[in-house]
Design a protein around this motif. Structure first.
Motif, PDB file in Angstrom:
ATOM      1  N   PRO A 175      66.648 -35.623   8.654  1.00  0.00           N
ATOM      2  CA  PRO A 175      65.327 -36.296   7.654  1.00  0.00           C
ATOM      3  C   PRO A 175      65.480 -37.528   6.663  1.00  0.00           C
ATOM      4  CG  PRO A 175      67.030 -34.426   6.539  1.00  0.00           C
ATOM      5  CD  PRO A 175      67.332 -34.774   8.174  1.00  0.00           C
ATOM      6  N   LEU A 176      64.834 -38.380   5.894  1.00  0.00           N
ATOM      7  CA  LEU A 176      65.048 -38.914   5.215  1.00  0.00           C
ATOM      8  C   LEU A 176      65.139 -38.984   3.928  1.00  0.00           C
ATOM      9  CD1 LEU A 176      64.364 -42.412   5.148  1.00  0.00           C
ATOM     10  CD2 LEU A 176      61.568 -41.883   4.320  1.00  0.00           C
ATOM     11  N   LEU A 177      64.192 -37.257   3.096  1.00  0.00           N
ATOM     12  CA  LEU A 177      64.750 -37.381   1.647  1.00  0.00           C
ATOM     13  C   LEU A 177      64.579 -35.848   1.979  1.00  0.00           C
ATOM     14  CD1 LEU A 177      61.851 -39.252   0.327  1.00  0.00           C
ATOM     15  CD2 LEU A 177      63.899 -39.428  -0.474  1.00  0.00           C
ATOM     16  N   THR A 178      65.169 -35.101   1.088  1.00  0.00           N
ATOM     17  CA  THR A 178      65.464 -33.644   0.966  1.00  0.00           C
ATOM     18  C   THR A 178      64.893 -33.485  -0.772  1.00  0.00           C
ATOM     19  OG1 THR A 178      67.684 -34.537   0.296  1.00  0.00           O
ATOM     20  CG2 THR A 178      67.369 -33.690   2.643  1.00  0.00           C
ATOM     21  N   GLN A 179      64.979 -32.563  -0.976  1.00  0.00           N
ATOM     22  CA  GLN A 179      64.135 -31.933  -2.681  1.00  0.00           C
ATOM     23  C   GLN A 179      63.988 -30.854  -2.767  1.00  0.00           C
ATOM     24  OE1 GLN A 179      59.885 -34.270  -3.370  1.00  0.00           O
ATOM     25  NE2 GLN A 179      61.254 -35.343  -2.351  1.00  0.00           N
ATOM     26  N   SER A 180      64.056 -30.323  -3.479  1.00  0.00           N
ATOM     27  CA  SER A 180      63.320 -29.091  -3.975  1.00  0.00           C
ATOM     28  C   SER A 180      61.425 -29.102  -5.029  1.00  0.00           C
ATOM     29  CB  SER A 180      64.251 -27.795  -4.481  1.00  0.00           C
ATOM     30  OG  SER A 180      65.733 -27.432  -3.294  1.00  0.00           O
ATOM     31  N   ARG A 208      58.764 -28.710 -11.081  1.00  0.00           N
ATOM     32  CA  ARG A 208      59.895 -29.478 -11.676  1.00  0.00           C
ATOM     33  C   ARG A 208      60.689 -29.897  -9.726  1.00  0.00           C
ATOM     34  NH1 ARG A 208      63.868 -26.224 -12.636  1.00  0.00           N
ATOM     35  NH2 ARG A 208      63.541 -24.907 -12.170  1.00  0.00           N
ATOM     36  N   MET A 209      60.744 -31.683 -10.233  1.00  0.00           N
ATOM     37  CA  MET A 209      61.308 -32.283  -8.813  1.00  0.00           C
ATOM     38  C   MET A 209      62.638 -31.659  -9.388  1.00  0.00           C
ATOM     39  SD  MET A 209      60.556 -34.138  -5.967  1.00  0.00           S
ATOM     40  CE  MET A 209      59.414 -34.771  -6.111  1.00  0.00           C
ATOM     41  N   HIS A 210      63.425 -31.133  -8.294  1.00  0.00           N
ATOM     42  CA  HIS A 210      65.300 -30.659  -8.574  1.00  0.00           C
ATOM     43  C   HIS A 210      65.854 -32.123  -7.267  1.00  0.00           C
ATOM     44  CE1 HIS A 210      68.462 -28.796  -9.961  1.00  0.00           C
ATOM     45  NE2 HIS A 210      68.579 -28.322  -8.473  1.00  0.00           N
ATOM     46  N   ARG A 211      67.219 -32.354  -7.625  1.00  0.00           N
ATOM     47  CA  ARG A 211      67.765 -33.074  -7.350  1.00  0.00           C
ATOM     48  C   ARG A 211      67.063 -33.660  -5.694  1.00  0.00           C
ATOM     49  NH1 ARG A 211      73.021 -31.969  -8.584  1.00  0.00           N
ATOM     50  NH2 ARG A 211      73.581 -32.895  -6.616  1.00  0.00           N
ATOM     51  N   VAL A 212      66.620 -34.976  -5.900  1.00  0.00           N
ATOM     52  CA  VAL A 212      66.035 -35.771  -4.933  1.00  0.00           C
ATOM     53  C   VAL A 212      67.059 -36.741  -3.541  1.00  0.00           C
ATOM     54  CG1 VAL A 212      64.866 -37.727  -4.448  1.00  0.00           C
ATOM     55  CG2 VAL A 212      63.370 -36.040  -6.221  1.00  0.00           C
ATOM     56  N   SER A 232      65.608 -35.350 -11.079  1.00  0.00           N
ATOM     57  CA  SER A 232      65.949 -33.993 -11.478  1.00  0.00           C
ATOM     58  C   SER A 232      64.762 -34.530 -12.050  1.00  0.00           C
ATOM     59  CB  SER A 232      66.829 -33.194 -11.767  1.00  0.00           C
ATOM     60  OG  SER A 232      67.248 -32.570 -10.280  1.00  0.00           O
ATOM     61  N   PHE A 233      63.399 -33.966 -12.381  1.00  0.00           N
ATOM     62  CA  PHE A 233      62.130 -34.536 -13.371  1.00  0.00           C
ATOM     63  C   PHE A 233      60.991 -33.033 -13.707  1.00  0.00           C
ATOM     64  CE2 PHE A 233      62.050 -37.369 -10.384  1.00  0.00           C
ATOM     65  CZ  PHE A 233      61.100 -37.751  -9.600  1.00  0.00           C
ATOM     66  N   PRO A 234      60.434 -33.230 -14.471  1.00  0.00           N
ATOM     67  CA  PRO A 234      58.983 -32.338 -14.726  1.00  0.00           C
ATOM     68  C   PRO A 234      58.332 -33.583 -13.862  1.00  0.00           C
ATOM     69  CG  PRO A 234      59.486 -32.130 -17.195  1.00  0.00           C
ATOM     70  CD  PRO A 234      60.793 -33.673 -16.155  1.00  0.00           C
TER      71      PRO A 234
END
Length: 260
Positions: free
Chosen positions: A28-33, A74-78, A91-93
């Motif tokens: 992956p280039l990017l991971t997030q939740s 909610r974006m979590h831990r890009v 991590s942010f809304p």
């Protein structure tokens, strides 16, 4: 299944809508939740949407209608590559206004008209380097039992004060999503333009855990601020998901920090 009409410049039929990703991202280039998501959608006329899409794409439609989505979460831990996600800046809304697109290769995706987020540094990077339409906003996501509320007020760039106050009541878990619910959520890529050229960024994640939801409050002007007609009437679909972990592959050209 009703198909998207062929664009005269397209070379392939739109690919089937699948609940599971048609590809896997090994490196992956990017991971997030993405967590605590509210998907609110209104039907739209494809003629209103077509001028707002990147070159080489056209509205993806179901039964002759396309859709405008207001998606809060909610974006979590890009994180980049396989490094651990960033706990604070990553991590942010976020609340985005999105459209539904398909290109000449038959790849279905989303197009973001605006992405309001509460962290200034990610917003500045996405705007300046990747030309993503991020906006810095004052935001919150709060859950109280079976209710989730989302608020945002835009700070920079404008239109300053563009807002969204939205609440949903979470309903029953969906065991078999409808054709429309798959169409609106099973999106495995993003269309964008970078340096004047089209890009497509793929993602994969587990199948969405979806709940039907009731929109109990909606006071927003983000859709109009994104250049679309203001929604009228009840939404065509309101859904909630507790969230999924997501991985993004490397695009042929940089395309910015993606979101759902």
């Amino acid at each position: 299944m009703p198909l998207t009409p062929r664009d005269p410049h397209s070379t392939q039929e739109p690919r089937p809508v699948t609940a599971d990703p048609p590809h896997r991202t090994a490196r992956p280039l990017l991971t997030q939740s993405w967590l605590d998501l509210a998907f609110v959608h209104w039907a739209a006329d494809p003629a209103d949407v077509a001028p707002l899409l990147p070159g080489g794409t056209f509205p993806d439609v179901l039964d002759g209608r396309t859709y405008v989505g207001l998606v809060a979460f909610r974006m979590h831990r890009v994180g980049w590559f396989r490094l651990p996600g960033i706990p604070y800046l990553g991590s942010f809304p976020e609340t985005n206004v999105r459209l539904y697109s398909v290109d000449g290769h038959g790849r279905r995706g989303v197009v973001f008209r605006s992405l309001d987020a509460s962290r200034l540094i990610p917003v500045t990077v996405a705007l300046s380097l990747f030309r993503m339409p991020y906006r810095w906003s004052r935001m919150s996501v709060r859950r109280h039992g079976g209710h989730v509320s989302y608020t945002s007020t835009r700070r920079w760039p404008g239109p300053r004060g563009a807002r969204c106050r939205m609440s949903v009541r979470i309903g029953e878990r969906i065991s078999r999503p409808t054709e429309l619910e798959h169409f609106l959520t099973a999106r495995w890529g993003m269309h964008n333009t970078f340096l004047g050229r089209p890009v497509y960024l793929r993602n994969d994640h587990p199948r969405w855990p979806l709940h039907r939801a009731e929109l109990t409050e909606c006071d927003e002007d983000l859709v109009a601020a994104a250049g679309l007609p203001s929604p009228s009437g009840e939404p065509a679909s309101v859904l909630y998901s507790p969230g999924v972990p997501v991985r993004f592959s490397r695009p042929s050209r940089p395309a910015g920090v993606p979101t759902p």
